[in-house]
Design a protein around this motif. Structure first.
Motif, PDB file in Angstrom:
ATOM      1  N   LEU A 301       2.824  14.515  -1.464  1.00 42.65           N
ATOM      2  CA  LEU A 301       3.657  13.622  -0.661  1.00 42.65           C
ATOM      3  C   LEU A 301       2.973  12.276  -0.449  1.00 42.65           C
ATOM      4  CD1 LEU A 301       5.011  16.117   2.035  1.00 42.65           C
ATOM      5  CD2 LEU A 301       6.120  15.314  -0.053  1.00 42.65           C
ATOM      6  N   MET A 302       1.643  12.277  -0.484  1.00 45.08           N
ATOM      7  CA  MET A 302       0.920  11.004  -0.363  1.00 45.08           C
ATOM      8  C   MET A 302       1.220  10.111  -1.566  1.00 45.08           C
ATOM      9  SD  MET A 302      -3.078  10.284   0.590  1.00 45.08           S
ATOM     10  CE  MET A 302      -3.788  10.827  -0.947  1.00 45.08           C
ATOM     11  N   THR A 303       1.562  10.709  -2.705  1.00 41.87           N
ATOM     12  CA  THR A 303       1.959   9.920  -3.872  1.00 41.87           C
ATOM     13  C   THR A 303       3.204   9.097  -3.556  1.00 41.87           C
ATOM     14  OG1 THR A 303       1.062  11.622  -5.352  1.00 41.87           O
ATOM     15  CG2 THR A 303       2.618  10.047  -6.300  1.00 41.87           C
ATOM     16  N   VAL A 304       4.156   9.734  -2.855  1.00 40.57           N
ATOM     17  CA  VAL A 304       5.378   9.026  -2.453  1.00 40.57           C
ATOM     18  C   VAL A 304       5.030   7.923  -1.458  1.00 40.57           C
ATOM     19  CG1 VAL A 304       7.629   9.264  -1.333  1.00 40.57           C
ATOM     20  CG2 VAL A 304       6.791  11.071  -2.858  1.00 40.57           C
ATOM     21  N   ALA A 305       4.190   8.249  -0.469  1.00 43.95           N
ATOM     22  CA  ALA A 305       3.813   7.260   0.541  1.00 43.95           C
ATOM     23  C   ALA A 305       3.092   6.072  -0.092  1.00 43.95           C
ATOM     24  CB  ALA A 305       2.922   7.911   1.604  1.00 43.95           C
ATOM     25  N   LEU A 306       2.201   6.342  -1.042  1.00 46.23           N
ATOM     26  CA  LEU A 306       1.464   5.264  -1.709  1.00 46.23           C
ATOM     27  C   LEU A 306       2.414   4.348  -2.471  1.00 46.23           C
ATOM     28  CD1 LEU A 306      -1.098   3.866  -2.695  1.00 46.23           C
ATOM     29  CD2 LEU A 306      -1.261   5.597  -4.516  1.00 46.23           C
ATOM     30  N   ALA A 307       3.371   4.939  -3.195  1.00 48.79           N
ATOM     31  CA  ALA A 307       4.323   4.125  -3.957  1.00 48.79           C
ATOM     32  C   ALA A 307       5.148   3.235  -3.043  1.00 48.79           C
ATOM     33  CB  ALA A 307       5.241   5.040  -4.774  1.00 48.79           C
ATOM     34  N   ARG A 308       5.547   3.771  -1.884  1.00 45.30           N
ATOM     35  CA  ARG A 308       6.355   2.983  -0.946  1.00 45.30           C
ATOM     36  C   ARG A 308       5.533   1.858  -0.318  1.00 45.30           C
ATOM     37  NH1 ARG A 308      10.813   4.697   1.769  1.00 45.30           N
ATOM     38  NH2 ARG A 308       9.786   4.450   3.798  1.00 45.30           N
ATOM     39  N   MET A 309       4.286   2.142   0.037  1.00 46.44           N
ATOM     40  CA  MET A 309       3.459   1.093   0.634  1.00 46.44           C
ATOM     41  C   MET A 309       3.144  -0.003  -0.378  1.00 46.44           C
ATOM     42  SD  MET A 309       0.848   3.014   3.293  1.00 46.44           S
ATOM     43  CE  MET A 309       0.307   4.306   2.163  1.00 46.44           C
ATOM     44  N   LEU A 310       2.988   0.372  -1.653  1.00 44.44           N
ATOM     45  CA  LEU A 310       2.747  -0.629  -2.685  1.00 44.44           C
ATOM     46  C   LEU A 310       3.957  -1.536  -2.879  1.00 44.44           C
ATOM     47  CD1 LEU A 310       0.764   1.388  -5.397  1.00 44.44           C
ATOM     48  CD2 LEU A 310      -0.121  -0.271  -3.739  1.00 44.44           C
ATOM     49  N   GLU A 311       5.144  -1.036  -2.537  1.00 45.01           N
ATOM     50  CA  GLU A 311       6.337  -1.882  -2.611  1.00 45.01           C
ATOM     51  C   GLU A 311       6.199  -3.087  -1.680  1.00 45.01           C
ATOM     52  OE1 GLU A 311       9.858   0.335  -1.844  1.00 45.01           O
ATOM     53  OE2 GLU A 311       9.490   1.799  -3.440  1.00 45.01           O
ATOM     54  N   LEU A 312       5.588  -2.878  -0.519  1.00 46.22           N
ATOM     55  CA  LEU A 312       5.400  -3.984   0.419  1.00 46.22           C
ATOM     56  C   LEU A 312       4.388  -5.005  -0.096  1.00 46.22           C
ATOM     57  CD1 LEU A 312       5.373  -2.304   3.956  1.00 46.22           C
ATOM     58  CD2 LEU A 312       7.237  -3.494   2.812  1.00 46.22           C
ATOM     59  N   LEU A 313       3.499  -4.569  -1.009  1.00 43.16           N
ATOM     60  CA  LEU A 313       2.527  -5.510  -1.574  1.00 43.16           C
ATOM     61  C   LEU A 313       3.154  -6.408  -2.629  1.00 43.16           C
ATOM     62  CD1 LEU A 313      -0.679  -3.291  -1.936  1.00 43.16           C
ATOM     63  CD2 LEU A 313       0.006  -4.759  -0.039  1.00 43.16           C
ATOM     64  N   GLN A 314       4.319  -6.034  -3.144  1.00 43.06           N
ATOM     65  CA  GLN A 314       5.087  -6.848  -4.088  1.00 43.06           C
ATOM     66  C   GLN A 314       4.250  -7.360  -5.263  1.00 43.06           C
ATOM     67  OE1 GLN A 314       8.231  -9.372  -2.102  1.00 43.06           O
ATOM     68  NE2 GLN A 314       6.810  -9.199  -0.399  1.00 43.06           N
ATOM     69  N   GLY A 315       3.621  -6.399  -5.953  1.00 38.62           N
ATOM     70  CA  GLY A 315       2.890  -6.756  -7.163  1.00 38.62           C
ATOM     71  C   GLY A 315       1.431  -7.103  -6.952  1.00 38.62           C
ATOM     72  N   ALA A 316       0.985  -7.177  -5.722  1.00 40.45           N
ATOM     73  CA  ALA A 316      -0.430  -7.463  -5.470  1.00 40.45           C
ATOM     74  C   ALA A 316      -1.277  -6.252  -5.862  1.00 40.45           C
ATOM     75  CB  ALA A 316      -0.651  -7.810  -4.006  1.00 40.45           C
ATOM     76  N   SER A 317      -2.552  -6.459  -6.009  1.00 42.50           N
ATOM     77  CA  SER A 317      -3.449  -5.381  -6.390  1.00 42.50           C
ATOM     78  C   SER A 317      -3.446  -4.273  -5.337  1.00 42.50           C
ATOM     79  CB  SER A 317      -4.876  -5.917  -6.549  1.00 42.50           C
ATOM     80  OG  SER A 317      -5.793  -4.846  -6.720  1.00 42.50           O
ATOM     81  N   PRO A 318      -3.371  -3.004  -5.771  1.00 43.18           N
ATOM     82  CA  PRO A 318      -3.421  -1.906  -4.800  1.00 43.18           C
ATOM     83  C   PRO A 318      -4.694  -1.910  -3.961  1.00 43.18           C
ATOM     84  CG  PRO A 318      -2.704  -1.118  -6.958  1.00 43.18           C
ATOM     85  CD  PRO A 318      -3.169  -2.535  -7.148  1.00 43.18           C
ATOM     86  N   LYS A 319      -5.737  -2.569  -4.452  1.00 44.00           N
ATOM     87  CA  LYS A 319      -6.986  -2.630  -3.695  1.00 44.00           C
ATOM     88  C   LYS A 319      -6.800  -3.342  -2.363  1.00 44.00           C
ATOM     89  CE  LYS A 319      -9.974  -2.537  -7.788  1.00 44.00           C
ATOM     90  NZ  LYS A 319     -11.013  -3.259  -8.571  1.00 44.00           N
ATOM     91  N   ALA A 320      -5.778  -4.218  -2.286  1.00 43.63           N
ATOM     92  CA  ALA A 320      -5.516  -4.914  -1.024  1.00 43.63           C
ATOM     93  C   ALA A 320      -5.133  -3.946   0.082  1.00 43.63           C
ATOM     94  CB  ALA A 320      -4.403  -5.948  -1.218  1.00 43.63           C
ATOM     95  N   LEU A 321      -4.579  -2.797  -0.299  1.00 41.13           N
ATOM     96  CA  LEU A 321      -4.151  -1.804   0.683  1.00 41.13           C
ATOM     97  C   LEU A 321      -5.335  -1.115   1.339  1.00 41.13           C
ATOM     98  CD1 LEU A 321      -1.665  -0.370   1.917  1.00 41.13           C
ATOM     99  CD2 LEU A 321      -1.774   1.250   0.039  1.00 41.13           C
ATOM    100  N   VAL A 322      -6.422  -0.946   0.592  1.00 42.56           N
ATOM    101  CA  VAL A 322      -7.574  -0.197   1.105  1.00 42.56           C
ATOM    102  C   VAL A 322      -8.800  -1.093   1.254  1.00 42.56           C
ATOM    103  CG1 VAL A 322      -6.833   2.058   0.294  1.00 42.56           C
ATOM    104  CG2 VAL A 322      -8.017   0.538  -1.276  1.00 42.56           C
ATOM    105  N   ALA A 323      -8.577  -2.400   1.354  1.00 42.47           N
ATOM    106  CA  ALA A 323      -9.711  -3.316   1.529  1.00 42.47           C
ATOM    107  C   ALA A 323     -10.420  -3.030   2.846  1.00 42.47           C
ATOM    108  CB  ALA A 323      -9.212  -4.763   1.496  1.00 42.47           C
ATOM    109  N   LYS A 324     -11.726  -2.983   2.800  1.00 44.63           N
ATOM    110  CA  LYS A 324     -12.506  -2.710   4.009  1.00 44.63           C
ATOM    111  C   LYS A 324     -12.565  -3.956   4.880  1.00 44.63           C
ATOM    112  CE  LYS A 324     -15.413   0.856   1.909  1.00 44.63           C
ATOM    113  NZ  LYS A 324     -16.789   1.327   1.652  1.00 44.63           N
ATOM    114  N   GLY A 325     -12.661  -3.738   6.170  1.00 43.52           N
ATOM    115  CA  GLY A 325     -12.733  -4.854   7.101  1.00 43.52           C
ATOM    116  C   GLY A 325     -13.072  -4.367   8.489  1.00 43.52           C
ATOM    117  N   THR A 326     -13.235  -5.310   9.393  1.00 44.45           N
ATOM    118  CA  THR A 326     -13.611  -4.987  10.767  1.00 44.45           C
ATOM    119  C   THR A 326     -12.369  -4.685  11.590  1.00 44.45           C
ATOM    120  OG1 THR A 326     -15.523  -6.461  10.609  1.00 44.45           O
ATOM    121  CG2 THR A 326     -14.821  -5.786  12.815  1.00 44.45           C
TER     122      THR A 326
END
Length: 595
Positions: A301-326
């Motif tokens: 089911l996380m596969t479905v969630a990942l695909a949907r969240m990547l839709e919000l990135l609109q073609g940006a690198s998937p790494k932007a979703l898991v970028a580390k930060g404070t």
């Protein structure tokens, strides 16, 4: 990015915290091995086959110690699990929101705001659940390995029968993957439609009432709700069916153990203690099977969630979703770069005042309609007052939004004091520029907070902005003045008050360039004239770029740009354009007069 790579990146987001969480739950799952061995000794002591020889009370003391140790590990594990899950969910939501806020306005989100809530809530929660269950699977795998070793030393045949259901579970889960993903995606999409419909209804209550469309809107919402009920039912039913398989497949192992144990005990190869050990471990083997099955379900089911969240990135690198930060989880904790940004926004502007803004060949076409602007070029000097005018649909607002980076330009260059502006979306913000949009966006908060939006009121900036936007009379007659709550989208204010609140929000931010997009369309002639006069008196060398067709603005302009069909038709002063431009003459004589 594959789902497995996504999982690994989330695990390594806070590796130490994840390791502590995994250690706590692994110890929690390994502790039951000891009570099983203690029970084996107890029942063997009844027949004189025990090896510890510590008596019944000694065995009871060991059982109590094991139970207390397990309770302690549950307490520690709950703390580490909550801490890790919270941080993981927050980094996902922060990265999604951060990416959206960096996008041009027209590309911020590909769905309605209501649907986006489902992405931020449901899909992040689904991902959080899958990563959390990976800890349980690791701990239970360790338990399975140790308990298998112990049981294999006692009887190989019976041990294999205990773990046979696990093979069945894995097989069933793999076969059910595609259908499970199909049902989950359908349920997520139907939930998003319901959420989006609620958002639209709340945002357009007045329009619905005026159109007398209450019944039709409710019927549409009812259809969405019925569709969601059906898809959620399929999703839940299939998920529960899998859980039933995961939980009840162990019954086969129980029956086989009972049949085989009786035969072995009669032959003397199997003691009562061995039988109790198998039965005791079987309870935890059931948990192993169930939890492994649940993790596999959550992982798919996380596969479905990942695909949907990547839709919000609109073609940006998937790494932007898991970028580390404070993550700013403590009150008053702000990183140095945020403090620097605040200081930058509050810095004096005499360091490098705007001397010249030059736009050359600026173009943008909307993908769906092909309409937009083409080859726009003009110059704007510091301290000048420039008005962009034209008929409806001529491209005025598109020009402003493309200039400010709210729309991604297709072509053209922009320079500020001779220096190229590479990223207009991040450059044209305070202290370089401030913007008041054509449609004011207000929140259900106090008028003060709507104007400041987190900006610090220093040196009487708020009072000056209120004065320059001609709001002092309105504020004096509001029930609680600046502390009046304006309601969702500012419904408690008139159209003119909303426009002036948006203007005050812009003016409270010291900038070199102020951009007004038709913010005076709902104002009476006298109020509009006051606003322009006060603006000229109090803004110093700041330049103004104004979209308007009103005479008050046009008469005060140093330069007027006339738009037609997405291009600049003519430029000049009022006198020059009245003499040379038919389009401008139509606008001028059709505009409200000063009288």
């Amino acid at each position: 990015m594959t789902t497995f790579q996504f999982l690994i990146r989330l695990i390594t987001f806070r590796p130490l915290l994840y390791a502590l969480n995994a250690l706590a739950w692994t110890i929690h799952y390994l502790i039951p091995i000891a009570p099983g061995l203690i029970l084996q000794q107890f029942f063997d002591s009844l027949t004189g086959d025990d090896t510890l020889k510590i008596g019944t009370w000694g065995l009871i003391a060991l059982l109590v110690a094991a139970a207390l140790a397990r309770v302690a590990m549950i307490y520690v594990g709950c703390i580490t699990d909550v801490q890790y899950r919270f941080r993981m969910a927050m980094i996902l939501r922060r990265n999604l929101l951060g990416h959206i806020l960096k996008q041009p306005g027209a590309r911020a989100i590909p769905v309605s705001p209501g649907e986006a809530i489902s992405y931020f809530r449901d899909d992040v929660d689904q991902t959080e659940e899958a990563v959390s269950w990976s800890v349980d699977v690791f701990g239970l795998t360790c338990f399975a390995a140790v308990s298998s070793y112990i049981l294999l030393k006692i009887d190989v045949q019976m041990t294999l029968l205990v773990f046979l259901p696990l093979v069945i579970v894995v097989t069933v889960a793999q076969l059910a993957t595609s259908r499970l993903q199909k049902y989950r995606r359908a349920s997520r999409e139907s939930t998003a439609r319901v959420t989006g419909a609620i958002s639209e209804m709340f945002s357009n209550v007045q329009a619905i009432q005026v159109a007398g469309a209450e019944e039709r809107v409710i019927e549409r919402f009812r259809r969405f709700g019925e569709d969601r009920r059906k898809t959620m039912l399929k999703d839940k039913l299939f998920g529960e069916a899998l859980d039933a398989v995961f939980s009840n497949s162990v019954n086969l192992g129980i029956g086989l153990i009972l049949l085989l144990a009786g035969t072995k005990m009669r032959s003397g190869d199997f003691t009562v203690g061995d039988f109790s050990l198998f039965v005791y471990y079987l309870t935890f083997v059931t948990q192993v099977i169930s939890n492994v099955g649940k993790f596999m379900t959550y992982f798919k089911l996380m596969t479905v969630a990942l695909a949907r969240m990547l839709e919000l990135l609109q073609g940006a690198s998937p790494k932007a979703l898991v970028a580390k930060g404070t993550l700013l989880l403590r009150k008053g904790s702000r990183p140095a770069d945020a403090e620097t940004a605040d200081a930058e926004n509050r810095r004096p502007h005499d360091q490098e005042p705007l001397q010249a803004l030059e736009v050359s060949g600026l173009s943008y076409r909307f993908p769906d309609t092909g309409r937009g602007i083409e080859d726009i070029s003009f110059q704007l000097a510091g301290g000048s007052f420039t008005v962009v005018t034209g008929a409806i649909g001529s491209g005025k607002t598109t020009l402003i939004r493309a200039l400010l980076g709210l729309l991604p330009k297709d072509a053209g260059t922009i320079t500020w004091n001779g220096k190229p502006v590479e990223d207009p979306g991040t450059f044209f913000t305070p202290a370089h520029s401030a913007y008041a949009a054509q449609i004011p966006r207000l929140y259900s908060d106090t008028l003060r907070n709507n104007i400041l939006l987190g900006h610090r009121d220093e040196g009487g900036a708020l009072d000056r902005a209120v004065h320059d936007s001609v709001m002092e009379y309105d504020i004096a007659h509001l029930h609680r003045g600046l502390e009046t709550v304006v309601g969702p989208r500012g419904v408690k204010l008139s159209g003119g008050q909303m426009q002036r609140a948006a203007a005050a929000r812009m003016l409270v931010r010291e900038a070199e360039l102020y951009v007004f997009d038709d913010v005076s369309s709902a104002l009476d002639v006298e109020t509009e004239q006051k606003m322009w006069e006060r603006l000229f008196e109090g803004r110093g060398n700041a330049a103004c770029l104004v979209v308007s067709h009103r005479r008050s603005a046009l008469a005060n302009a140093d330069r007027i740009i006339v738009m037609k069909d997405g291009r600049i038709e003519s430029e000049g002063t009022v006198e020059q354009l009245l003499a040379s431009s038919e389009t401008f003459r139509e606008l001028w004589y059709g505009s409200p007069s000063h009288a």
